[in-house]
Design an enzyme around this catalytic site. Structure first.
Site, PDB file in Angstrom:
ATOM      1  N   ASP A 170       2.701   5.593  -6.621  1.00  0.00           N
ATOM      2  CA  ASP A 170       3.961   5.490  -5.882  1.00  0.00           C
ATOM      3  C   ASP A 170       5.191   5.359  -6.773  1.00  0.00           C
ATOM      4  O   ASP A 170       6.315   5.402  -6.291  1.00  0.00           O
ATOM      5  CB  ASP A 170       3.914   4.283  -4.928  1.00  0.00           C
ATOM      6  CG  ASP A 170       2.852   4.461  -3.860  1.00  0.00           C
ATOM      7  OD1 ASP A 170       2.798   5.545  -3.264  1.00  0.00           O
ATOM      8  OD2 ASP A 170       2.067   3.522  -3.629  1.00  0.00           O
ATOM      9  N   HIS A 196       0.874  -1.189   0.000  1.00  0.00           N
ATOM     10  CA  HIS A 196       0.000   0.000   0.000  1.00  0.00           C
ATOM     11  C   HIS A 196       0.912   1.240   0.000  1.00  0.00           C
ATOM     12  O   HIS A 196       1.770   1.366  -0.868  1.00  0.00           O
ATOM     13  CB  HIS A 196      -0.908  -0.117   1.234  1.00  0.00           C
ATOM     14  CG  HIS A 196      -2.041   0.856   1.331  1.00  0.00           C
ATOM     15  ND1 HIS A 196      -2.413   1.709   0.335  1.00  0.00           N
ATOM     16  CD2 HIS A 196      -2.903   1.113   2.370  1.00  0.00           C
ATOM     17  CE1 HIS A 196      -3.445   2.434   0.730  1.00  0.00           C
ATOM     18  NE2 HIS A 196      -3.766   2.104   1.968  1.00  0.00           N
ATOM     19  N   HIS A 247      -2.387  -2.342  -9.477  1.00  0.00           N
ATOM     20  CA  HIS A 247      -3.394  -1.745  -8.605  1.00  0.00           C
ATOM     21  C   HIS A 247      -4.636  -2.622  -8.621  1.00  0.00           C
ATOM     22  O   HIS A 247      -4.971  -3.186  -9.662  1.00  0.00           O
ATOM     23  CB  HIS A 247      -3.745  -0.322  -9.093  1.00  0.00           C
ATOM     24  CG  HIS A 247      -4.426   0.488  -8.048  1.00  0.00           C
ATOM     25  ND1 HIS A 247      -5.778   0.419  -7.824  1.00  0.00           N
ATOM     26  CD2 HIS A 247      -3.924   1.353  -7.140  1.00  0.00           C
ATOM     27  CE1 HIS A 247      -6.080   1.224  -6.826  1.00  0.00           C
ATOM     28  NE2 HIS A 247      -4.970   1.797  -6.384  1.00  0.00           N
TER      29      HIS A 247
HETATM   30  N1  CMC Z   1       4.975  -6.777  -9.992  1.00  0.00           N
HETATM   31  C1  CMC Z   1       4.893  -8.005 -10.552  1.00  0.00           C
HETATM   32  N2  CMC Z   1       3.744  -8.701 -10.671  1.00  0.00           N
HETATM   33  C2  CMC Z   1       2.639  -8.111 -10.194  1.00  0.00           C
HETATM   34  C3  CMC Z   1       2.645  -6.835  -9.605  1.00  0.00           C
HETATM   35  C4  CMC Z   1       3.876  -6.171  -9.512  1.00  0.00           C
HETATM   36  N3  CMC Z   1       3.938  -4.944  -8.960  1.00  0.00           N
HETATM   37  N4  CMC Z   1       1.396  -6.515  -9.205  1.00  0.00           N
HETATM   38  C5  CMC Z   1       0.618  -7.558  -9.536  1.00  0.00           C
HETATM   39  N5  CMC Z   1       1.362  -8.513 -10.138  1.00  0.00           N
HETATM   40  C6  CMC Z   1       0.889  -9.786 -10.701  1.00  0.00           C
HETATM   41  C7  CMC Z   1       0.500 -10.761  -9.596  1.00  0.00           C
HETATM   42  O1  CMC Z   1       1.608 -11.531  -9.186  1.00  0.00           O
HETATM   43  C8  CMC Z   1      -0.570 -11.553 -10.277  1.00  0.00           C
HETATM   44  O2  CMC Z   1       0.064 -12.457 -11.182  1.00  0.00           O
HETATM   45  P1  CMC Z   1      -0.563 -13.916 -11.473  1.00  0.00           P
HETATM   46  O3  CMC Z   1      -1.830 -13.678 -12.229  1.00  0.00           O
HETATM   47  O4  CMC Z   1       0.498 -14.622 -12.257  1.00  0.00           O
HETATM   48  O5  CMC Z   1      -0.794 -14.560 -10.123  1.00  0.00           O
HETATM   49  C9  CMC Z   1      -1.296 -10.522 -11.163  1.00  0.00           C
HETATM   50  O6  CMC Z   1      -0.316  -9.511 -11.414  1.00  0.00           O
HETATM   51  C10 CMC Z   1      -2.520  -9.910 -10.506  1.00  0.00           C
HETATM   52  O7  CMC Z   1      -2.107  -9.260  -9.327  1.00  0.00           O
HETATM   53  P2  CMC Z   1      -2.809  -9.366  -7.935  1.00  0.00           P
HETATM   54  O8  CMC Z   1      -1.772  -9.679  -6.901  1.00  0.00           O
HETATM   55  O9  CMC Z   1      -4.003 -10.272  -7.990  1.00  0.00           O
HETATM   56  O10 CMC Z   1      -3.313  -7.896  -7.741  1.00  0.00           O
HETATM   57  P3  CMC Z   1      -3.921  -7.296  -6.419  1.00  0.00           P
HETATM   58  O11 CMC Z   1      -5.064  -6.470  -6.844  1.00  0.00           O
HETATM   59  O12 CMC Z   1      -4.180  -8.342  -5.397  1.00  0.00           O
HETATM   60  O13 CMC Z   1      -2.728  -6.400  -5.831  1.00  0.00           O
HETATM   61  C11 CMC Z   1      -1.227  -4.615  -5.515  1.00  0.00           C
HETATM   62  C12 CMC Z   1      -2.578  -5.045  -6.089  1.00  0.00           C
HETATM   63  C13 CMC Z   1      -1.124  -3.100  -5.639  1.00  0.00           C
HETATM   64  C14 CMC Z   1      -1.143  -5.005  -4.044  1.00  0.00           C
HETATM   65  C15 CMC Z   1      -0.093  -5.289  -6.331  1.00  0.00           C
HETATM   66  O14 CMC Z   1      -0.199  -4.903  -7.681  1.00  0.00           O
HETATM   67  C16 CMC Z   1       1.277  -4.948  -5.773  1.00  0.00           C
HETATM   68  O15 CMC Z   1       1.706  -5.571  -4.802  1.00  0.00           O
HETATM   69  N6  CMC Z   1       1.989  -3.955  -6.393  1.00  0.00           N
HETATM   70  C17 CMC Z   1       3.276  -3.521  -5.886  1.00  0.00           C
HETATM   71  C18 CMC Z   1       3.119  -2.653  -4.664  1.00  0.00           C
HETATM   72  C19 CMC Z   1       2.571  -1.286  -5.003  1.00  0.00           C
HETATM   73  O16 CMC Z   1       3.051  -0.621  -5.902  1.00  0.00           O
HETATM   74  N7  CMC Z   1       1.569  -0.827  -4.234  1.00  0.00           N
HETATM   75  C20 CMC Z   1       0.995   0.491  -4.369  1.00  0.00           C
HETATM   76  C21 CMC Z   1      -0.427   0.454  -4.819  1.00  0.00           C
HETATM   77  S1  CMC Z   1      -1.087   2.058  -5.324  1.00  0.00           S
HETATM   78  C22 CMC Z   1      -1.062   3.110  -3.938  1.00  0.00           C
HETATM   79  C23 CMC Z   1      -1.603   2.533  -2.705  1.00  0.00           C
HETATM   80  O17 CMC Z   1      -2.601   1.834  -2.658  1.00  0.00           O
HETATM   81  O18 CMC Z   1      -1.034   2.822  -1.658  1.00  0.00           O
END
Ligand code: CMC
Length: 397
Positions: free
Chosen positions: A331, A236, A275
């Protein structure tokens, strides 16, 4: 018969009806109370946006003047907090400090505690607003005190004649000009834009957390401490710090292909990408990127931005990211701005938390006004043992 659906990360659970912000994740649209984020970033100030987010309408000139006065006159904090701040180690993470200090505030204002006074204390708008002004006013002062403590500087007093963001930079002693001993107006404006972009973002993890905590009728200060804690994590708000560390670890452009391979092999995450709601470019990221260029023209380019831009270019054309609709989020570029401004990496998420307080408070008050408001209490599917007899310790294997 009750039908319940299993939805562990609330991917499909709608938990509230809200009028605060609107996101169209496919088109990359974000509006606060109907106003596009792009217009607010261009024309508004943080305090005006905070008023809009919390009270629902843009203030007129008189309302804004009064609101600013009320917030700025609260830009002190209770003496008792100083003792807490001084007790922290100098290398304490400022988000740990912020969450502790928010919770500590609840002990200084017992009149805010429904456990003492009864749940009705937040019914009156005046009582509620008192806490809103105090929290908005104190937050930057507390944050600046954490910053100063970490670098061994004495705590500083607010200058209530300055603007909200201007005073924050002043208390941190950052980018003060020789002419009038005020922070540089263009740097102030850049940080103001970042504050506006971070003010609110519907039901993200930390905002869901504050609604969750308000639902048990915890006081507003302790509830905010919980929201700060939820924001702290690198999935986050902590992502801005994590992005900077990732860029530093990559170190040079020639290491990017290997890093991307590691991401695709699930050994690493590309921080600042992805996201839950946006399946396109985060509209905030577009503005942050533009703001970065403005800041660099004032203070010099942060070299890590070259790595960030190359990472973005590669990721946006790579099948792995395209298939999963992963784009830069808010971010991705904010950290390079903070670094260029000389802000320590550990402090980045505090720069997310301080403005997000507006959104948290807006959701807190919306939750209190919701006639459907009940304790938040999800259900589980139980897969453990059923009834079995207690085994005395000497008979256990
Ligand atoms: N790098 C590599 N792979 C990713 C990333 C990433 N940053 N984000 C998602 N994926 C992959 C994930 O592994 C999954 O792959 P698969 O289908 O093979 O299992 C697919 O994309 C779908 O992702 P998800 O984990 O189901 O997505 P989510 O909605 O649960 O998570 C998230 C969203 C923001 C937690 C995640 O994208 C993440 O951890 N990003 C990196 C951290 C980040 O930048 N966070 C800031 C978010 S925006 C501001 C805020 O909210 O504070």
């Amino acid at each position: 018969e009750v039908t319940r659906s299993y939805d562990p990360a609330y991917m499909n659970t709608v938990a509230c009806i809200s009028k605060i912000s609107y996101i169209d994740g496919d088109k990359g649209v974000l509006e606060y109370r109907g106003y596009p984020i792009e217009q607010l970033a261009e024309h508004s100030t943080f305090l005006e946006t905070a008023f809009l987010v919390i009270f629902g309408e843009l203030p007129n000139a008189q309302q804004l003047k009064k609101f600013s006065k009320k917030v700025m006159t609260n830009s002190t904090y209770h003496d008792g907090l100083d003792k807490f701040i001084k007790a922290f180690r100098h290398d304490s993470h400022p988000m740990g400090m912020m969450s502790t200090l928010m919770a500590a505030m609840s002990t200084f204002y017992p009149e805010a505690n429904p456990a003492y006074v009864g749940a009705n204390i937040y019914k009156g708008k005046q009582e509620r607003n008192k806490h809103i002004y105090r929290i908005l006013g104190a937050a930057p002062t507390i944050a600046a005190a954490c910053y100063r403590h970490r670098i061994g500087l004495p705590l500083n007093h607010a200058n209530q004649d300055l603007g909200y963001v201007e005073n924050f930079l002043y208390m941190m002693d950052k980018h003060i000009t020789d002419d009038d001993y005020k922070p540089h107006p263009k740097i102030t404006r850049a940080l103001e834009i970042l504050f506006i972009l971070h003010a609110e973002h519907e039901l993200n993890c930390s905002t869901a957390a504050i609604r969750h905590m308000a639902s048990s009728q915890s006081d507003v200060y302790t509830s905010l401490a919980g929201a700060v804690t939820a924001l702290y994590g690198p999935r986050h708000g902590g992502a801005n710090e994590a992005v900077l560390r990732m860029l530093e670890q990559i170190g040079s452009k020639d290491k990017i292909p290997q890093f991307i391979e590691d991401v695709k092999n699930k050994k690493k995450m590309l921080m600042g990408f992805g996201h839950r709601v946006y399946r396109s470019y985060d509209p905030r990221a577009t503005i942050v990127k533009r703001t970065a260029e403005e800041v660099f023209s004032l203070v010099g380019k942060e070299p890590l931005v070259e790595i960030a831009m190359e990472l973005e270019k590669i990721a946006l054309t790579d099948e792995y990211f395209i298939k999963r609709k992963l784009y830069p989020n808010v971010d991705f570029y904010s950290g390079v701005i903070y670094k260029a401004l000389g802000i320590p990496t550990e402090f980045f998420t505090v720069l997310f938390a301080v403005p997000r307080i507006a959104g948290w408070l807006a959701h807190w008050t919306e939750f209190l006004d919701d006639p459907e408001n009940k304790i938040v209490r999800p259900r589980q599917i139980y897969k453990g043992y059923r009834t079995r007899d207690y085994v005395p310790i000497e008979k256990r294997e």
